[in-house]
Structure formats: structure tokens, C-alpha cells
Design an enzyme around this catalytic site. Structure first.
Site, PDB file in Angstrom:
ATOM      1  N   TYR A  66      46.055  30.824  49.374  1.00 26.74           N
ATOM      2  CA  TYR A  66      47.066  30.868  48.317  1.00 26.74           C
ATOM      3  C   TYR A  66      47.980  29.639  48.400  1.00 26.74           C
ATOM      4  CZ  TYR A  66      45.697  35.807  47.981  1.00 26.74           C
ATOM      5  OH  TYR A  66      45.001  36.988  47.848  1.00 26.74           O
ATOM      6  N   HIS A 135      38.338  36.986  53.791  1.00 23.76           N
ATOM      7  CA  HIS A 135      38.655  36.841  52.374  1.00 23.76           C
ATOM      8  C   HIS A 135      37.420  36.614  51.510  1.00 23.76           C
ATOM      9  CE1 HIS A 135      41.935  34.998  49.479  1.00 23.76           C
ATOM     10  NE2 HIS A 135      41.350  36.074  48.984  1.00 23.76           N
ATOM     11  N   SER A 212      45.062  43.934  42.718  1.00 17.55           N
ATOM     12  CA  SER A 212      44.966  44.018  41.251  1.00 17.55           C
ATOM     13  C   SER A 212      45.360  45.382  40.701  1.00 17.55           C
ATOM     14  CB  SER A 212      43.548  43.669  40.780  1.00 17.55           C
ATOM     15  OG  SER A 212      43.162  42.391  41.232  1.00 17.55           O
ATOM     16  N   PRO A 213      46.376  46.059  41.271  1.00 13.00           N
ATOM     17  CA  PRO A 213      46.756  47.372  40.738  1.00 13.00           C
ATOM     18  C   PRO A 213      47.337  47.290  39.328  1.00 13.00           C
ATOM     19  CG  PRO A 213      48.421  46.603  42.270  1.00 13.00           C
ATOM     20  CD  PRO A 213      47.269  45.640  42.373  1.00 13.00           C
ATOM     21  N   LEU A 214      47.773  46.089  38.927  1.00 12.44           N
ATOM     22  CA  LEU A 214      48.294  45.885  37.568  1.00 12.44           C
ATOM     23  C   LEU A 214      47.345  45.028  36.745  1.00 12.44           C
ATOM     24  CD1 LEU A 214      52.053  45.215  38.427  1.00 12.44           C
ATOM     25  CD2 LEU A 214      50.910  47.398  37.952  1.00 12.44           C
ATOM     26  N   GLY A 217      48.496  41.625  35.845  1.00  8.64           N
ATOM     27  CA  GLY A 217      49.595  41.594  34.884  1.00  8.64           C
ATOM     28  C   GLY A 217      49.308  42.263  33.566  1.00  8.64           C
ATOM     29  N   GLY A 224      50.215  40.800  24.749  1.00 12.19           N
ATOM     30  CA  GLY A 224      49.535  41.383  23.609  1.00 12.19           C
ATOM     31  C   GLY A 224      48.293  40.596  23.233  1.00 12.19           C
TER      32      GLY A 224
END
Length: 330
Positions: A66, A135, A212-214, A217, A224
Site C-alpha cells: 500500500y 498477500h 471490501s465490506p463496503l 465504497g 450514483g
């Protein structure tokens, strides 16, 4: 209220939500494409980390990839006076150039793992890593040799335990069979992911570090159908594995499914983000979702989800029914 989990080999309780630190790594490139989340303000990252700490989050997940090491450096600086109070997880396996901010290719040899560990220890400003995770992919033979090397790092006190970031069931089992293999990191959210890994976690009594629970994003509801990510953001860079977005745009079918379950996720006063995290907790008591955080506001909203806890069995069943109906009609 702080919900907690227990990870084998790690003495202290771990908050049931962690801070995903990919975003605070800033710009870097994977195989010539942007692999970060765009520009980042290190001071804002520091404020986000402090806000997470203030609200009961003590689990921080990063990687040497990262920002090609930058995320680890930020964490090491900010957490220097909090080291004994936090649990740090990092990852290795990708080859990186910290000066050029590039990542490409993998190395899963025992020699590289030791070298990468020493480099991460320096950047994190610590003499031990709580959870050290592979990873990238590896063959069974490569994995066994690598795990032997990681066992040696455990004996030396450089790491507490290790894990594997993988959605492959066979690989997850290989990790879980090891005494010091305590966690599997994998993608999972209400619309996508690898739920079969949860079965491995349950069978072997290891934890699910849930990335990636969201949906990178998408489940925040901020993007939208007309939104397009720029090419300096991994979501707009054209990576085939960024499956929630196509050509920088949220996938229309996922937005439709999100609209169908929005009312359930936001019940009981939750925000959409908090509902998505509550869904992950309801899937298994072994889950530790690690949503990406780059601002104080995001840190506060995510941590506040612990005040509500998991969704109820009734809510989970209703979400499943609605999603199945939506897929049947599409």
C-alpha cells in the site's frame, strides 16, 4: 460500546472492526495502473487513525504494497506511542519499489518473507508484528515452505501469528491447519464476496479478516450511476479485479440491488455504511470487517456501527429474500 473478537496467539482483545489502511498509502502503481485511492493528506490520515483509536478501534490492517510502504510508515509514526494498545496486521508477497511507488510481481520464498518482515518492522517502527499475512497466491508446496519460515519468525518474536489473504478455499485450509495460522483475509459484503471462506474459519476455529465490506465504497451510497472515478484511483484505472466498478462507474446491477435493500440496512437508525457492516457481523461472529478509511468522518461513522451491533436474523432473512427476488427479475 466496543465489540471485541479474540484472535489466537494475540493476547489482547481485538475490536470487531478494524481500520483498513490501503487508502492512506497514497498514490502507487501496479503493473502500470494506479492502485491507490488517489491523493492523500498524511495529516488527515493521522487524524483518522486517532479518531478510530478514540472510538475503540485497536485493529489496523495494512500491507507493504500500500503506497509501496507509505501506509506502513504513516501507521508507524502515528501509533508509536500506542504500540502496546493496538494490534497491527500487515501483508507481504508483492514485489515493490518504495522510491518509484510501483508494485509488480510476487515473491513467496522464505528468504523474501524474512527480508520483507524486517522492512515492515522498520517502517512500522516496532519490533514485532501481531498478524503477518501472505498477500498473494502460492502453490501448496510454496505455502508449506513459507509457513515453516513464518513459524521461525514466530519463535524469534518478530511476529505473533500469521494469515493469508485469499479467496481460495484450498489455500485457506492450508493456512488454517497450521498452529500459528490464525486468520484468513477475504472479500465479503452484502452484494459479493467469498462466503465459503467463513465455513473454513468455523471448521478450523480461525478468524475472518473481512475486506471490501463496503464494496470499495459502493455500499456507502455516495456513488450514483453517473459517477466516474478518475484514472488515478484504482476504481477508475481498469483493474479487472475491481469488480464493483466497470470503466470507473459503479455496476448498475449492484446499485439496483443496493436500492432494493437500503431500507433494511438503514433500519434502527443506522447509516447505510453501518448497515453494511452490521450485515458482515451477522454472517459470523468470527468476522472483523476492515473498511478502508481516509478521513476522521469515515473513522467515526464506521466505529459507531459497533453501537448497533449485527443485524437481526429477521433482517438477514429479508435481505436474502429481496436479493434473490431482484436477481430472478433481472
Amino acid at each position: 460500546m466496543t465489540m471485541t473478537r479474540r484472535i489466537h496467539k494475540i493476547d489482547q482483545p481485538v475490536s470487531a472492526i478494524g481500520m483498513g489502511c490501503w487508502a492512506i498509502g497514497g498514490p502507487f502503481w501496479l503493473d502500470g495502473k494506479a492502485d491507490g485511492w488517489g491523493q492523500v493528506d498524511d495529516e488527515e490520515s493521522a487524524r483518522a487513525i486517532h479518531k478510530a483509536l478514540d472510538m475503540g478501534v485497536n485493529f489496523f490492517d495494512t500491507s507493504d504494497a500500500y503506497g509501496a510502504g507509505h501506509s506502513e510508515r504513516v501507521l508507524g509514526r502515528v501509533l508509536a506511542d500506542q504500540r502496546e494498545q493496538v494490534v497491527i496486521a500487515t501483508k507481504f508477497g508483492f514485489i515493490y519499489d518504495e522510491d518509484k511507488k510501483t508494485v509488480g510481481g510476487t515473491n513467496v520464498t522464505p528468504e523474501y518473507a524474512r527480508w520483507a518482515c524486517e522492512q515492515s518492522l522498520q517502517r512500522l517502527n516496532t519490533d514485532y508484528i501481531d498478524l503477518y499475512q501472505l498477500h498473494c497466491g502460492a502453490s501448496p508446496q510454496e505455502a508449506e515452505a513459507l509457513f515453516d519460515a513464518l513459524d521461525t519468525l514466530v519463535k524469534e518474536g518478530k511476529i505473533r501469528a500469521y494469515g493469508w489473504s485469499t479467496g481460495d478455499v484450498a489455500s485457506a485450509r492450508l493456512l488454517a491447519e497450521r498452529e500459528n495460522g490464525v486468520a484468513i483475509q477475504h472479500g465479503l459484503n452484502v452484494l459479493d464476496g467469498t462466503p465459503e471462506i467463513l465455513d473454513v474459519c468455523a471448521a478450523y476455529d480461525v478468524m475472518s479478516v473481512t475486506n471490501s465490506p463496503l464494496a470499495n465504497g459502493l455500499l456507502s451510497g455516495k456513488y450514483g450511476p453517473g459517477f466516474v472515478f478518475p484514472e488515478d484511483d484504482f476504481r477508475g484505472a481498469g483493474h479487472v479485479w475491481a469488480t464493483s466498478f466497470v470503466d470507473g462507474r459503479p455496476r448498475p446491477e449492484l446499485l439496483q440491488q443496493l436500492d432494493a435493500i437500503r431500507e433494511i440496512l438503514t433500519a434502527d437508525g443506522r447509516t447505510l455504511v453501518q448497515g453494511a457492516l452490521a450485515w458482515v457481523w451477522a454472517r459470523s461472529e468470527r468476522t472483523i470487517p476492515i473498511p478502508g478509511i481516509r478521513t476522521e468522518k469515515q473513522a467515526a461513522e464506521n466505529a459507531a456501527a459497533m453501537q448497533y451491533g449485527p443485524l437481526t436474523a429477521t433482517q438477514m432473512a429479508e435481505i436474502e429474500r429481496v436479493l434473490q427476488r431482484d436477481k430472478a427479475l433481472s
